[in-house]
Design an enzyme around this catalytic site. Structure first.
Site, short mmCIF file in Angstrom:
data_model
loop_
_atom_site.label_atom_id
_atom_site.label_comp_id
_atom_site.label_asym_id
_atom_site.label_seq_id
_atom_site.Cartn_x
_atom_site.Cartn_y
_atom_site.Cartn_z
N GLY A 85 0.86 -4.74 -5.14
CA GLY A 85 -0.58 -4.96 -4.99
C GLY A 85 -1.36 -4.16 -6.00
O GLY A 85 -0.79 -3.39 -6.79
N GLU A 86 -2.66 -4.37 -5.97
CA GLU A 86 -3.51 -3.66 -6.92
C GLU A 86 -4.89 -3.50 -6.34
O GLU A 86 -5.47 -4.44 -5.81
CB GLU A 86 -3.58 -4.44 -8.24
CG GLU A 86 -4.42 -3.75 -9.28
CD GLU A 86 -4.15 -4.26 -10.69
OE1 GLU A 86 -3.49 -5.31 -10.82
OE2 GLU A 86 -4.61 -3.59 -11.63
N GLY A 87 -5.43 -2.30 -6.41
CA GLY A 87 -6.82 -2.06 -6.00
C GLY A 87 -7.60 -1.57 -7.20
O GLY A 87 -7.21 -1.81 -8.34
N GLY A 88 -8.69 -0.85 -6.93
CA GLY A 88 -9.54 -0.38 -8.01
C GLY A 88 -8.89 0.74 -8.81
O GLY A 88 -9.25 0.98 -9.96
N GLY A 90 -5.54 1.05 -9.56
CA GLY A 90 -4.53 0.55 -10.48
C GLY A 90 -3.42 -0.13 -9.69
O GLY A 90 -3.50 -0.25 -8.47
N PRO A 91 -2.36 -0.59 -10.38
CA PRO A 91 -1.28 -1.31 -9.70
C PRO A 91 -0.41 -0.40 -8.85
O PRO A 91 -0.28 0.79 -9.12
CB PRO A 91 -0.46 -1.88 -10.87
CG PRO A 91 -0.78 -1.01 -12.03
CD PRO A 91 -2.16 -0.48 -11.83
N VAL A 92 0.18 -1.00 -7.81
CA VAL A 92 1.09 -0.27 -6.91
C VAL A 92 2.45 -0.98 -6.95
O VAL A 92 2.52 -2.20 -6.83
CB VAL A 92 0.56 -0.25 -5.46
CG1 VAL A 92 1.45 0.60 -4.57
CG2 VAL A 92 -0.88 0.27 -5.41
N ASP A 208 -14.11 6.35 2.94
CA ASP A 208 -13.70 5.03 2.44
C ASP A 208 -12.87 4.32 3.50
O ASP A 208 -11.85 3.69 3.19
CB ASP A 208 -12.93 5.19 1.13
CG ASP A 208 -13.02 3.94 0.26
OD1 ASP A 208 -13.86 3.06 0.55
OD2 ASP A 208 -12.24 3.83 -0.71
N1 LIG Z 1 2.19 3.47 0.62
C1 LIG Z 1 2.14 2.14 0.51
N2 LIG Z 1 3.10 1.37 1.04
C2 LIG Z 1 3.06 0.03 0.93
N3 LIG Z 1 2.09 -0.65 0.32
C3 LIG Z 1 1.08 0.06 -0.24
C4 LIG Z 1 1.05 1.49 -0.18
N4 LIG Z 1 -0.07 1.92 -0.81
C5 LIG Z 1 -0.71 0.81 -1.23
N5 LIG Z 1 -0.03 -0.30 -0.90
C6 LIG Z 1 -0.42 -1.70 -1.16
O1 LIG Z 1 -0.91 -1.77 -2.48
C7 LIG Z 1 -2.09 -2.55 -2.54
C8 LIG Z 1 -3.17 -1.84 -3.33
O2 LIG Z 1 -3.56 -0.67 -2.65
P1 LIG Z 1 -4.76 0.22 -3.16
O3 LIG Z 1 -4.96 1.29 -2.16
O4 LIG Z 1 -4.51 0.64 -4.56
O5 LIG Z 1 -5.98 -0.76 -3.24
P2 LIG Z 1 -6.92 -1.34 -2.11
O6 LIG Z 1 -6.96 -0.39 -0.94
O7 LIG Z 1 -6.47 -2.73 -1.82
O8 LIG Z 1 -8.32 -1.36 -2.80
P3 LIG Z 1 -9.28 -0.12 -3.06
O9 LIG Z 1 -9.11 0.25 -4.49
O10 LIG Z 1 -10.61 -0.64 -2.77
O11 LIG Z 1 -8.86 1.01 -2.15
C9 LIG Z 1 -2.52 -2.84 -1.11
O12 LIG Z 1 -2.31 -4.21 -0.88
C10 LIG Z 1 -1.59 -2.06 -0.25
O13 LIG Z 1 -1.15 -2.87 0.79
#
Ligand SMILES: Nc1ncnc2c1ncn2[C@@H]1O[C@H](COP(=O)(O)OP(=O)(O)OP(=O)(O)O)[C@@H](O)[C@H]1O
Ligand SMILES: [Mg+2]
Length: 443
Positions: A85-88, A90-92, A208
């Site tokens: 996945g990816e949020g603001g 960066g990629p995960v 948040d």
């Molecule tokens: N520890 C983790 N285990 C499994 N999946 C995760 C974990 N951390 C993040 N993810 C997945 O990665 C994706 C991106 O997460 P991230 O927190 O970077 O962005 P977000 O919460 O979707 O957006 P924002 O930037 O607004 O917080 C999400 O879909 C989340 O489900």
């Protein structure tokens, strides 16, 4: 994917190890335990004064300091098959630590988050996350296993949460509907996480709280993630912390948007929004709905106190499989958390007390809910998902064009979840129009 170099070296504090000249110290996991009394705050470390190694500053937090090379091994070079996945930020990527990597670090799956934004704001959020999550430990906070701070690279390594985020579980069309018991379990666990932060010896305001930041274990145990915007609570006689407004559209408390005054009650409001999402199955802001229904709080709050109206707004995907008494109590709680007057909102400890008895109920209409995805539906869902992914990609591309234009002054944090930084006048205008939107980069 490969780890990209980020062009903001000149802004960086002088504490990160480089590949060419690794410091021997950061690799050692810390040994002694830090008490909450000694908890280090982001304000104790300013980027300009920070010269000693971050790992020394956080000695006692049991964080592991990884190299980029190690994280490439863990994530198979950030391969696209490991992308989750990816949020603001960066990629995960999902990764796996095997027991040979480090003595004392057990074999386990992990999630590796890579900062890919330019500028100091991203670095500051990364540092805030390391400082808070590195020191706070609780069954309802995601565990930060370690970080990487090598040259320009900034990464975070977390315990892997198999069910991803509540946002994915609640809103993705192709997922099985969350049963009522799981929804109540998630509400209670997340409330406990927030109560722990608010009641710590040195209280923390999370700032948040939203569905995408609540991660779920295989048994739906929720854990809060993303501490990049967290703040130390007010101290002494102070009633609030003054900050620039930051957060996510649809979740932030109205008085915080209007004044920038942050209190624990702002988190309670955001909790009320998530509780409403759990009850209705609707997103806090949904531009695809008729104008009157786009802002969830505006639309749903007036209907929470009347049981007949409540029944009409509960998530249809529950198909009637919920506790009526539980739903009424949870709706009343959401109503209080969403009060426009912060003083009327309950403390998180009292939210926990209200939710505890809602875990046991015996008034669900029929037996346990077992859902089997029919073959046709599976096909339809697969289509939905690829359509959704195409749409998300299009959104990202157009957002990325917009962001490139905006980046000189503002950083948009999450195109997907509408976390953003904008001028406060715009926020106030949006608030008047019924859309909570946020934010300016913080000093
Ligand atoms: N520890 C983790 N285990 C499994 N999946 C995760 C974990 N951390 C993040 N993810 C997945 O990665 C994706 C991106 O997460 P991230 O927190 O970077 O962005 P977000 O919460 O979707 O957006 P924002 O930037 O607004 O917080 C999400 O879909 C989340 O489900
Ligand atoms: Mg997040």
């Amino acid at each position: 994917m490969t780890v990209q170099k980020i062009a903001w070296r000149s802004f960086l504090p002088n504490f990160c190890v480089s590949d060419q000249n690794p410091s021997p110290k950061p690799k050692k996991p810390a040994v002694s335990k830090q008490t909450s009394f000694q908890r280090l705050s982001p304000s104790d470390l300013s980027s300009s004064t920070l010269s000693e190694d971050l790992s020394n500053s956080l000695a006692g937090s049991n964080l592991h300091v990884f190299t980029v090379g190690e994280l490439k091994v863990i994530t198979q070079s950030f391969s696209s098959s490991n992308f989750i996945g990816e949020g603001g930020f960066g990629p995960v990527h999902k990764g796996f630590i095997d027991d040979k990597l480090r003595p004392g670090l057990k074999a386990q799956p992990v999630a590796v988050k890579l900062l890919d934004l330019e500028g100091m704001q991203g670095h500051r959020e990364w540092l805030t996350e390391v400082i808070f999550l590195g020191q706070l430990r609780h069954p309802h906070l995601v565990k930060l296993i370690g970080y990487c701070c090598e040259d320009e690279h900034r990464l975070l390594v977390y315990e892997y949460m198999p069910r991803g985020s509540l946002e994915n579980q609640l809103f993705r069309r192709y997922t099985v509907s969350l049963p009522w018991s799981a929804r109540m379990k998630i509400a209670l666990g997340a409330a406990k996480g927030l109560a722990f932060l608010h009641e710590a010896e040195k209280p923390v305001i999370y700032r948040d709280f939203k569905a995408s930041n609540i991660l779920l274990d295989s048994d739906y145990t929720p854990k809060l993630s993303d501490f990049g915007l967290a703040k130390d609570g007010p101290e002494g006689d102070e009633t609030h912390v003054s900050t620039r407004v930051m957060g996510t559209q649809g979740y932030a408390a109205p008085e915080y948007i209007m004044t920038g005054h942050l209190t624990a009650a702002s988190d309670v409001y955001s909790f009320g929004v998530v509780l409403l999402e759990l009850l209705t199955g609707r997103r806090s802001v949904d531009k695809n709905r008729p104008p009157r229904e786009q802002n969830l709080v505006d639309w749903a709050r007036p209907q929470l106190k009347d049981p007949r109206k409540l029944r009409r707004i509960l998530d249809p995907r529950l198909e009637g499989q919920y506790s009526e008494m539980g739903a009424e109590k949870a709706a009343q709680l959401a109503y209080q958390c969403l009060s426009y007057r912060p003083k009327l909102r309950p403390a998180m400890s009292s939210v926990v007390k209200t939710l505890e008895p809602l875990q046991d109920f015996d008034d669900i209409p029929s037996g346990p809910f077992v859902y089997t995805v029919p073959t046709d539906l599976q096909k339809e869902n697969a289509k939905d998902e690829s359509r959704g992914q195409r749409e998300m990609k299009k959104d990202r591309e157009s957002d990325s064009h917009r962001n490139h234009r905006d980046r000189r002054n503002h950083r948009t944090r999450s195109p997907k979840s509408q976390t953003m930084y904008s001028e406060s006048t715009a926020l106030k205008r949006n608030l008047r129009n019924g859309l909570n939107s946020l934010v300016t980069p913080e000093n």
